[in-house]
Each structure stands twice: as structure tokens, then as C-alpha cells.
Enzyme design. Structure first.
Site, mmCIF file in Angstrom:
data_model
loop_
_atom_site.group_PDB
_atom_site.id
_atom_site.type_symbol
_atom_site.label_atom_id
_atom_site.label_comp_id
_atom_site.label_asym_id
_atom_site.label_seq_id
_atom_site.Cartn_x
_atom_site.Cartn_y
_atom_site.Cartn_z
ATOM 1 N N ASP A 27 -1.183 -10.956 -0.475
ATOM 2 C CA ASP A 27 0.019 -10.125 -0.489
ATOM 3 C C ASP A 27 0.991 -10.616 -1.569
ATOM 4 O OD1 ASP A 27 1.632 -8.073 0.476
ATOM 5 O OD2 ASP A 27 1.322 -8.609 2.570
ATOM 6 N N ASP A 84 3.304 0.418 2.287
ATOM 7 C CA ASP A 84 2.587 0.528 3.557
ATOM 8 C C ASP A 84 2.572 1.971 4.071
ATOM 9 O OD1 ASP A 84 2.490 -2.146 3.216
ATOM 10 O OD2 ASP A 84 3.613 -2.671 5.022
#
Ligand code: GLA
Length: 387
Positions: free
Chosen positions: A132, A190
Site C-alpha cells: 500500500d 477504494d
């Protein structure tokens, strides 16, 4: 997925803990999910990777040797035993970290510890890393360097890792993901369980993406996905039905079908995000249709493009290895609409062709020049057209 195939020669498939469980992960639910992947038949359809996302380690700090420590309250049996358990079921297992000091949920990240962490994950038996980019600088050069360092560290372990980049597309990872050793790269923020974007009041607040906007993202990047390196539209929200950590109220059945159809024609990785220990028939139907999955896993790996817009509807085309084409008729509008499909739109000659509805798994029409199909609001009709 056969182990003889090169890594990610088709889009990776599996399950990821984040969308359903968020920080509430536990070894027992991970084991039960592994069992469910095997017993439900999902594993045999290709869903091979079980990925543990953020929040798996001790949050406060590394140990005195600088090692990440699996949280003993969440993983009392330890990561090695968990990896063995998952491998014994014929599955692969993934882990998560971040290219900065802290992960998105504030756990220790891997910046400056790339080699040490990669060695630790390899020693436990992990096969996949999702990496990430929270708490990291905005510019592309730093991202390339940090992802490059982790890619090199993974290779140096001698163990095969599938390397999954997650910097949300802001630094154009489709242009350099392969260079740093990645097989997939997120192309967006997301995804939430919603048709339209939703405001998430977390931290300074941000927009969670709805499925509708993913259509445009996927179309723009269609040229950049292919065998060995895939545009990742994010984990699936199919089956969440308003539960989990990315809840946006929940999609309807037809919207889930559009979501799954898009991920398949766009050659996105298919990482299930719902609780598969108790999958209802609707969810199983959407995740296990072999003819739809075959479009995603088609060996030439060519992501679809939009070829026609008709009012609120769109026609997308994806060439397949056997010379046929997958065609999606997508209605983004809020009322039903007739879509007329012409041979010329999909690059096939005006000779007689067989049209198969892949969701229904039935032949629906012969197409010579033109046929008209009714598409419900937010529905996708997915066809395979064979000359
Ligand atoms: C970011 C990622 C998500 C998930 C969370 C975990 O938001 O994009 O997919 O990994 O972090 O904190």
C-alpha cells in the site's frame, strides 16, 4: 490455477480480508475462509490466493530485532502454521504492508525494512504481497523507488511472490508497475459497495468509489493490462450486501452483475471481498459462472474497450483467444433501454453469428447485421459472439 503457468499470465483470483473484516481479522476466520474456498468449489474455479490485508501485526512497534510481529491475539498459532494450513488446502496465501513508516490503518510499514520483511514473509511461506502507499509522498519518482526496493527485496528471497501495488493509480503505475516487478496495480481509490461515489468521513474525509465510475477508469486504461501485469479495479464488493468495511449501502443484484461483468471484461484481478463462509445462492451465482470467468481468464488477456454509446447505454468489446468476442451491453441510466447491436460495432463481418448470453448460459439469437436487446437500469448483458 495451474502452477505450470507463468505468474499472473491471467488475472489473479482469490479472496482478500479487507472489504469484509477490516481490522477485525482473526486466524480462525481466515482458516474458515480457506476451508470455504476449497469446499465451495471456488478454489477449483481459480480463486487461488487468500490475502490477509492491513492490521495483522502488533500495532505499537516491531520487536527489538526490528522484525514485524504477528499480533498474538489475532494469530495465536503464528503465521507459519497458518501458511502451512492454507497451502495444505491447495491454496496460496498473501500478506500486506505499506511503502512508508505506517500502513493505512496505522500499523508499522516496511520503509527501510524491505529486505528484512520480505525474508520474514518468505520464511513464513507467503506467496503474495499487497503493498500500500499511505503516509508516503505524492510524487511518482519516490513511488517507483519505494516499490522498486520492495520488488527487489521480494526477488532476493528466492521465493516466488506475486507483487500487488496499491498506490490507487495517482502516479500512473500502469506505466511502471512491470518495471518494479509487479503483476497487478490498483488503478483507483477504494471501491465501495455502491453504484455512485460515497463520501467517507474518515480522517479528512474522502470519496469511496462507486462501480459506475470504474467503467470510465477501466476504459481509459484498457491498453495497459495484459499477461503478467494487470489493471486492478480493486477487490470485489459482490455479496457484501451493505456489510463490511466498504459499505456504501449495498448494490442491487443487477448492479453486482454489472460490477462482476466489468471486472471480467476489463481483465481485473478477481479478489472476492465478502464472507464466503456463508455465501447465499445469488452471490455464488455471480462468483462461479464458468463462462463469465472464462472471459476474465481468456489467455490472450486483452481488456475490453467501449466501442459505442447509445443514450445511457454502452457497448464494450473484448477480443477472445478463439477469435470470438465478448460483448457487454451496459445500461448506466435509471430506466430500461433498448440497445441495438450491429455487427460493424463489434468488428465482425455481416455473416451469421451465434450469440450466447453468458450469465444465462444460453444461445439467444443469431446476429447477422443487427439485433436489439432490452437492458434494465444498471444491468449488463454479457454476450459471447462467435462467427
Ligand atoms: C487502503 C487500500 C485498501 C486497504 C486499506 C487497509 O485504503 O486501498 O484496499 O488495503 O488501505 O487499511
Amino acid at each position: 490455477m495451474s502452477s505450470a503457468k507463468p505468474l499472473a499470465s491471467t488475472p489473479p483470483m482469490g479472496w482478500n480480508s479487507w472489504n469484509m473484516f477490516g481490522s477485525s481479522i482473526h486466524e480462525s476466520s481466515i482458516r474458515e475462509t480457506a476451508d470455504a474456498l476449497a469446499s465451495s468449489g471456488l478454489r477449483d474455479l481459480g480463486y487461488a490466493y487468500l490475502v490477509i490485508d492491513d492490521c495483522w501485526s502488533v500495532k505499537a512497534a516491531r520487536d527489538s530485532d526490528g522484525n514485524l510481529v504477528a499480533d498474538p491475539a489475532k494469530f495465536p498459532g503464528g503465521m507459519k502454521a497458518l501458511c502451512d494450513y492454507v497451502h495444505d488446502l491447495g491454496l496460496k496465501i498473501g500478506i500486506y504492508s505499506d511503502a512508508a513508516e505506517k500502513t493505512c490503518a496505522g500499523y508499522p510499514g516496511s520503509l527501510g525494512f524491505e529486505e528484512q520483511d520480505a525474508k520474514l514473509w518468505a520464511s513464513w511461506g507467503f506467496d503474495f504481497l499487497k503493498y500500500d502507499y499511505c503516509s508516503a509522498p505524492d510524487d511518482q519518482a519516490v513511488a517507483r523507488e519505494r516499490y522498486g526496493d520492495m520488488g527487489a527485496a521480494l526477488r532476493a528471497t528466492g521465493r516466488e511472490f506475486l507483487f500487488s501495488l496499491c498506490e490507487w493509480g495517482g502516479r500512473a503505475p500502469h506505466l511502471w508497475g512491470r518495471e518494479v516487478g509487479a503483476q497487478m496495480w490498483r488503478v483507483s481509490g477504494d471501491i465501495f459497495d455502491s453504484w455512485i461515489n460515497v463520501w467517507v468521513p474518515h480522517g479528512h474525509g474522502y470519496y469511496g468509489l462507486g462501480v459506475d465510475v470504474s467503467l470510465d477508469i477501466a476504459n481509459d486504461l484498457a491498453d495497459f493490462g495484459g499477461p503478467g501485469g494487470w489493471n486492478d479495479l480493486d477487490m470485489l464488493v459482490v455479496g457484501l450486501k451493505g456489510k463490511g468495511s466498504v459499505s456504501g449501502g449495498g448494490l442491487s443484484f443487477l448492479e453486482y452483475q454489472t460490477h462482476m461483468s466489468l471486472w471480467c471484461i476489463a481483465c481485473s484481478p478477481l479478489m472476492i471481498g465478502c464472507d464466503i463462509r456463508k455465501m447465499d445462492t445469488e452471490t455464488a451465482f455471480l462468483l462461479t459462472n464458468t463462462e463469465v470467468l472464462a472471459v476474465n481468464q481468456d489467455p490472450i488477456g486483452k481488456p475490453a474497450r467501449r466501442v459505442v454509446r447509445q443514450g445511457t447505454c454502452e457497448i464494450w468489446r473484448k477480443p477472445l483467444a478463439d477469435g470470438s468476442v465478448a460483448v457487454a451491453l451496459i445500461n448506466r441510466g435509471s430506466s430500461g433501454s433498448d440497445v441495438s447491436l450491429r455487427s460493424s460495432d463489434i468488428g465482425l463481418l455481416d455473416t451469421r453469428k451465434q450469440v450466447r448470453d453468458l450469465w444465462k448460459q444460453e444461445e439467444i439469437a443469431d446476429l447477422e447485421r443487427q439485433t436489439t436487446l432490452r437492458v434494465q437500469p444498471h444491468e449488463t448483458i454479457l454476450l459471447k459472439i462467435t462467427a
